[in-house]
Design a protein around this motif. Structure first.
Motif, PDB file in Angstrom:
ATOM      1  N   THR A  31     -55.639 -65.184 -29.248  1.00  0.00           N
ATOM      2  CA  THR A  31     -56.860 -65.986 -29.225  1.00  0.00           C
ATOM      3  C   THR A  31     -56.548 -67.472 -29.407  1.00  0.00           C
ATOM      4  O   THR A  31     -55.863 -67.860 -30.349  1.00  0.00           O
ATOM      5  N   VAL A  32     -57.036 -68.271 -28.466  1.00  0.00           N
ATOM      6  CA  VAL A  32     -56.901 -69.727 -28.553  1.00  0.00           C
ATOM      7  C   VAL A  32     -58.143 -70.296 -29.206  1.00  0.00           C
ATOM      8  O   VAL A  32     -58.069 -71.104 -30.132  1.00  0.00           O
ATOM      9  N   HIS A  33     -59.310 -69.884 -28.712  1.00  0.00           N
ATOM     10  CA  HIS A  33     -60.579 -70.131 -29.387  1.00  0.00           C
ATOM     11  C   HIS A  33     -61.552 -69.054 -28.943  1.00  0.00           C
ATOM     12  O   HIS A  33     -61.142 -68.086 -28.299  1.00  0.00           O
ATOM     13  N   ALA A  34     -62.796 -69.182 -29.278  1.00  0.00           N
ATOM     14  CA  ALA A  34     -63.762 -68.086 -29.124  1.00  0.00           C
ATOM     15  C   ALA A  34     -63.847 -67.537 -27.702  1.00  0.00           C
ATOM     16  O   ALA A  34     -64.118 -66.354 -27.509  1.00  0.00           O
ATOM     17  N   THR A  35     -63.650 -68.371 -26.691  1.00  0.00           N
ATOM     18  CA  THR A  35     -63.823 -67.925 -25.304  1.00  0.00           C
ATOM     19  C   THR A  35     -62.537 -67.967 -24.496  1.00  0.00           C
ATOM     20  O   THR A  35     -62.579 -67.846 -23.281  1.00  0.00           O
ATOM     21  N   ARG A  36     -61.403 -68.122 -25.153  1.00  0.00           N
ATOM     22  CA  ARG A  36     -60.157 -68.251 -24.395  1.00  0.00           C
ATOM     23  C   ARG A  36     -59.011 -67.573 -25.133  1.00  0.00           C
ATOM     24  O   ARG A  36     -58.932 -67.614 -26.356  1.00  0.00           O
ATOM     25  N   ALA A  37     -58.140 -66.926 -24.355  1.00  0.00           N
ATOM     26  CA  ALA A  37     -56.970 -66.265 -24.933  1.00  0.00           C
ATOM     27  C   ALA A  37     -55.738 -66.626 -24.108  1.00  0.00           C
ATOM     28  O   ALA A  37     -55.839 -67.018 -22.941  1.00  0.00           O
ATOM     29  N   ARG A  38     -54.579 -66.478 -24.725  1.00  0.00           N
ATOM     30  CA  ARG A  38     -53.322 -66.780 -24.055  1.00  0.00           C
ATOM     31  C   ARG A  38     -52.586 -65.466 -23.780  1.00  0.00           C
ATOM     32  O   ARG A  38     -52.513 -64.588 -24.639  1.00  0.00           O
ATOM     33  N   TYR A  39     -52.045 -65.340 -22.564  1.00  0.00           N
ATOM     34  CA  TYR A  39     -51.351 -64.121 -22.154  1.00  0.00           C
ATOM     35  C   TYR A  39     -49.879 -64.420 -21.887  1.00  0.00           C
ATOM     36  O   TYR A  39     -49.501 -65.566 -21.640  1.00  0.00           O
ATOM     37  N   THR A  40     -49.053 -63.379 -21.950  1.00  0.00           N
ATOM     38  CA  THR A  40     -47.611 -63.549 -21.857  1.00  0.00           C
ATOM     39  C   THR A  40     -47.028 -62.673 -20.745  1.00  0.00           C
ATOM     40  O   THR A  40     -47.752 -61.959 -20.033  1.00  0.00           O
ATOM     41  N   ASP A  41     -45.702 -62.708 -20.644  1.00  0.00           N
ATOM     42  CA  ASP A  41     -45.019 -61.871 -19.654  1.00  0.00           C
ATOM     43  C   ASP A  41     -45.244 -60.389 -19.920  1.00  0.00           C
ATOM     44  O   ASP A  41     -45.183 -59.569 -18.995  1.00  0.00           O
ATOM     45  N   ASN A  42     -45.488 -60.022 -21.180  1.00  0.00           N
ATOM     46  CA  ASN A  42     -45.759 -58.619 -21.493  1.00  0.00           C
ATOM     47  C   ASN A  42     -47.040 -58.138 -20.813  1.00  0.00           C
ATOM     48  O   ASN A  42     -47.142 -56.968 -20.412  1.00  0.00           O
ATOM     49  N   HIS A  43     -48.009 -59.029 -20.682  1.00  0.00           N
ATOM     50  CA  HIS A  43     -49.246 -58.672 -19.981  1.00  0.00           C
ATOM     51  C   HIS A  43     -48.993 -58.509 -18.491  1.00  0.00           C
ATOM     52  O   HIS A  43     -49.600 -57.643 -17.840  1.00  0.00           O
ATOM     53  N   ILE A  44     -48.096 -59.310 -17.948  1.00  0.00           N
ATOM     54  CA  ILE A  44     -47.732 -59.159 -16.537  1.00  0.00           C
ATOM     55  C   ILE A  44     -47.099 -57.790 -16.314  1.00  0.00           C
ATOM     56  O   ILE A  44     -47.459 -57.062 -15.384  1.00  0.00           O
ATOM     57  N   LYS A  45     -46.159 -57.407 -17.189  1.00  0.00           N
ATOM     58  CA  LYS A  45     -45.495 -56.106 -17.066  1.00  0.00           C
ATOM     59  C   LYS A  45     -46.492 -54.964 -17.206  1.00  0.00           C
ATOM     60  O   LYS A  45     -46.417 -53.969 -16.478  1.00  0.00           O
ATOM     61  N   ARG A  46     -47.420 -55.098 -18.139  1.00  0.00           N
ATOM     62  CA  ARG A  46     -48.394 -54.028 -18.341  1.00  0.00           C
ATOM     63  C   ARG A  46     -49.298 -53.880 -17.125  1.00  0.00           C
ATOM     64  O   ARG A  46     -49.621 -52.754 -16.715  1.00  0.00           O
ATOM     65  N   LEU A  47     -49.696 -54.991 -16.530  1.00  0.00           N
ATOM     66  CA  LEU A  47     -50.531 -54.915 -15.330  1.00  0.00           C
ATOM     67  C   LEU A  47     -49.763 -54.298 -14.167  1.00  0.00           C
ATOM     68  O   LEU A  47     -50.319 -53.506 -13.391  1.00  0.00           O
TER      69      LEU A  47
END
Length: 207
Positions: A31-47
């Protein structure tokens, strides 16, 4: 990266990413703030894993969730691979009162496989019991040749599965490998049967 970039990199629509997040197939981003989150390479692999399980293996959302949640909970690799096999090959969970057959016992002894309870062992026993109930003969020579062939194939399959890497890669190589290799085996068997029939019944002519 933000959701928009994750979408662009993976070719997954933002709506699909949000769906996977709601369905707990994809872990939440930082979570960056209430309406935004940060994603990583792990999310790319999971997708990438989700896409493969859906499009190549043909699993539904519930089946995929059962696999990735087990992985995210830190299940041992052996338990994880057993569950992947159960889901991908549609094996029934091992029961406490499953039938045991002399033919399956013989196969285990011939191949020196561990005498351990598993979904795969139960599935073999059930299948043999059905064959025997239909009067289909299963001589030890046939079981020896069949089990020798699949034992060698299984060893090669596991060599292609990377156990030391990211858990998403483990699931990907195992699940896609199980699915595609089992289909390859069926196609090769069909071709072999057709070829033997042609040679015996049609004098070896072209199909």
């Amino acid at each position: 990266m933000q959701l928009k970039e994750l979408s662009q990199v993976t070719g997954t629509s933002p709506a699909s990413i949000k769906f996977y997040l709601r369905e707990r197939l994809l872990p939440p981003g930082e979570t960056v703030h209430a309406t935004r989150a940060r994603y990583t390479d792990n999310h790319i692999k999971r997708l990438q894993l989700i896409h493969a399980l859906r499009q190549i293996v043909g699993l539904d959302v519930g089946q995929i969730r059962s696999i990735v949640q087990l992985a995210d909970d830190g299940a041992p690799r052996l338990a994880l691979l057993a569950h992947v096999q159960r889901v991908v090959l549609n094996l029934e969970p091992a029961g406490g009162t499953g039938v045991r057959t002399a033919a399956a016992d013989a196969v285990v002894r011939m191949r020196n496989w561990p005498e351990a309870r598993s979904d795969a062992r139960d599935a073999l026993d059930r299948h043999i019991a059905v064959m025997e109930g239909l009067g289909i003969n299963l001589p030890l020579e046939l079981l020896d040749q069949y089990s020798l062939a699949v034992d060698q194939i299984a060893g090669l399959d596991l060599e292609l599965t990377t156990f030391e890497c990211d858990v998403n890669d483990v699931i990907l190589t195992a699940a896609v490998g199980m699915h595609m290799h089992s289909q390859l085996m069926l196609k090769l068997l069909a071709l072999a049967q057709a070829s033997h029939a042609i040679q015996r019944l049609d004098g070896g002519g072209s199909p």
